[in-house]
Scaffold this motif. Structure first.
Motif, PDB file in Angstrom:
ATOM      1  N   LEU A   1       0.823  -1.213   0.000  1.00 16.82           N
ATOM      2  CA  LEU A   1       0.000   0.000   0.000  1.00 16.82           C
ATOM      3  C   LEU A   1       0.850   1.253   0.000  1.00 16.82           C
ATOM      4  N   TYR A   2       1.916   1.255   0.787  1.00 16.24           N
ATOM      5  CA  TYR A   2       2.796   2.418   0.853  1.00 16.24           C
ATOM      6  C   TYR A   2       3.483   2.664  -0.490  1.00 16.24           C
ATOM      7  N   ARG A   3       3.966   1.608  -1.119  1.00 13.25           N
ATOM      8  CA  ARG A   3       4.608   1.753  -2.434  1.00 13.25           C
ATOM      9  C   ARG A   3       3.625   2.287  -3.476  1.00 13.25           C
ATOM     10  N   GLU A   4       2.398   1.783  -3.439  1.00 13.69           N
ATOM     11  CA  GLU A   4       1.386   2.252  -4.391  1.00 13.69           C
ATOM     12  C   GLU A   4       1.061   3.723  -4.141  1.00 13.69           C
ATOM     13  N   TYR A   5       0.955   4.105  -2.869  1.00 14.70           N
ATOM     14  CA  TYR A   5       0.697   5.502  -2.527  1.00 14.70           C
ATOM     15  C   TYR A   5       1.835   6.391  -3.037  1.00 14.70           C
ATOM     16  N   CYS A   6       3.066   5.978  -2.796  1.00 14.75           N
ATOM     17  CA  CYS A   6       4.220   6.774  -3.245  1.00 14.75           C
ATOM     18  C   CYS A   6       4.262   6.886  -4.762  1.00 14.75           C
ATOM     19  N   ARG A   7       3.950   5.784  -5.462  1.00 11.88           N
ATOM     20  CA  ARG A   7       3.948   5.812  -6.917  1.00 11.88           C
ATOM     21  C   ARG A   7       2.886   6.778  -7.438  1.00 11.88           C
ATOM     22  N   ALA A   8       1.706   6.726  -6.849  1.00 15.84           N
ATOM     23  CA  ALA A   8       0.620   7.609  -7.284  1.00 15.84           C
ATOM     24  C   ALA A   8       0.952   9.069  -6.978  1.00 15.84           C
ATOM     25  N   ARG A   9       1.525   9.314  -5.816  1.00 16.29           N
ATOM     26  CA  ARG A   9       1.884  10.687  -5.425  1.00 16.29           C
ATOM     27  C   ARG A   9       2.966  11.239  -6.343  1.00 16.29           C
ATOM     28  N   LEU A  10       3.953  10.418  -6.672  1.00 18.66           N
ATOM     29  CA  LEU A  10       5.019  10.842  -7.577  1.00 18.66           C
ATOM     30  C   LEU A  10       4.462  11.165  -8.961  1.00 18.66           C
ATOM     31  N   ALA A  11       3.558  10.338  -9.452  1.00 15.76           N
ATOM     32  CA  ALA A  11       2.940  10.596 -10.758  1.00 15.76           C
ATOM     33  C   ALA A  11       2.167  11.908 -10.733  1.00 15.76           C
ATOM     34  N   GLU A  12       1.476  12.174  -9.612  1.00 18.55           N
ATOM     35  CA  GLU A  12       0.723  13.428  -9.487  1.00 18.55           C
ATOM     36  C   GLU A  12       1.653  14.641  -9.480  1.00 18.55           C
ATOM     37  N   MET A  13       2.766  14.530  -8.756  1.00 15.64           N
ATOM     38  CA  MET A  13       3.719  15.653  -8.710  1.00 15.64           C
ATOM     39  C   MET A  13       4.369  15.888 -10.065  1.00 15.64           C
ATOM     40  N   GLN A  14       4.692  14.809 -10.779  1.00 14.07           N
ATOM     41  CA  GLN A  14       5.276  14.958 -12.109  1.00 14.07           C
ATOM     42  C   GLN A  14       4.293  15.636 -13.054  1.00 14.07           C
ATOM     43  N   LYS A  15       3.030  15.274 -12.959  1.00 16.15           N
ATOM     44  CA  LYS A  15       2.012  15.897 -13.799  1.00 16.15           C
ATOM     45  C   LYS A  15       1.908  17.393 -13.497  1.00 16.15           C
ATOM     46  N   LEU A  16       1.931  17.756 -12.208  1.00 19.39           N
ATOM     47  CA  LEU A  16       1.866  19.167 -11.831  1.00 19.39           C
ATOM     48  C   LEU A  16       3.079  19.934 -12.332  1.00 19.39           C
ATOM     49  N   LEU A  17       4.255  19.325 -12.256  1.00 14.16           N
ATOM     50  CA  LEU A  17       5.463  19.988 -12.748  1.00 14.16           C
ATOM     51  C   LEU A  17       5.403  20.192 -14.262  1.00 14.16           C
ATOM     52  N   LEU A  18       4.897  19.206 -14.971  1.00 14.84           N
ATOM     53  CA  LEU A  18       4.767  19.354 -16.420  1.00 14.84           C
ATOM     54  C   LEU A  18       3.798  20.470 -16.768  1.00 14.84           C
ATOM     55  N   LEU A  19       2.683  20.540 -16.050  1.00 13.27           N
ATOM     56  CA  LEU A  19       1.712  21.609 -16.307  1.00 13.27           C
ATOM     57  C   LEU A  19       2.293  22.966 -15.952  1.00 13.27           C
ATOM     58  N   ALA A  20       3.018  23.045 -14.845  1.00 14.29           N
ATOM     59  CA  ALA A  20       3.632  24.315 -14.441  1.00 14.29           C
ATOM     60  C   ALA A  20       4.715  24.728 -15.431  1.00 14.29           C
ATOM     61  N   GLY A  21       5.461  23.766 -15.945  1.00 13.31           N
ATOM     62  CA  GLY A  21       6.504  24.066 -16.921  1.00 13.31           C
ATOM     63  C   GLY A  21       5.943  24.585 -18.220  1.00 13.31           C
ATOM     64  N   GLU A  22       4.815  24.045 -18.644  1.00 12.57           N
ATOM     65  CA  GLU A  22       4.203  24.506 -19.894  1.00 12.57           C
ATOM     66  C   GLU A  22       3.645  25.910 -19.747  1.00 12.57           C
TER      67      GLU A  22
END
Length: 60
Positions: free
Chosen positions: A8-29
């Motif tokens: 569960l912890y690994r899945e949470y971390c993976r999902a959180r990392l994907a969310e942060m990467q998406k936010l960074l991509l949107l902020a970069g654009e």
């Protein structure tokens, strides 16, 4: 039981990392400068700002 929490912890971390990467991509654009409206006046303003920033760093 420990394996379940680890999974569960690994899945949470993976999902959180994907969310942060998406936010960074949107902020970069949205931070990319548009090519419209960049004339000689804009370039001279940018040069003045960079010289001022270099002066501030030299004072530190």
């Amino acid at each position: 039981m420990l394996v379940v929490f680890d999974l569960l912890y690994r899945e949470y971390c993976r999902a959180r990392l994907a969310e942060m990467q998406k936010l960074l991509l949107l902020a970069g654009e949205s931070a990319k400068p548009s090519k419209e409206g960049h004339g000689a006046a804009d370039q001279s303003h940018d040069e003045k700002d960079s010289l001022q920033q270099r002066g501030w760093h030299a004072a530190d």
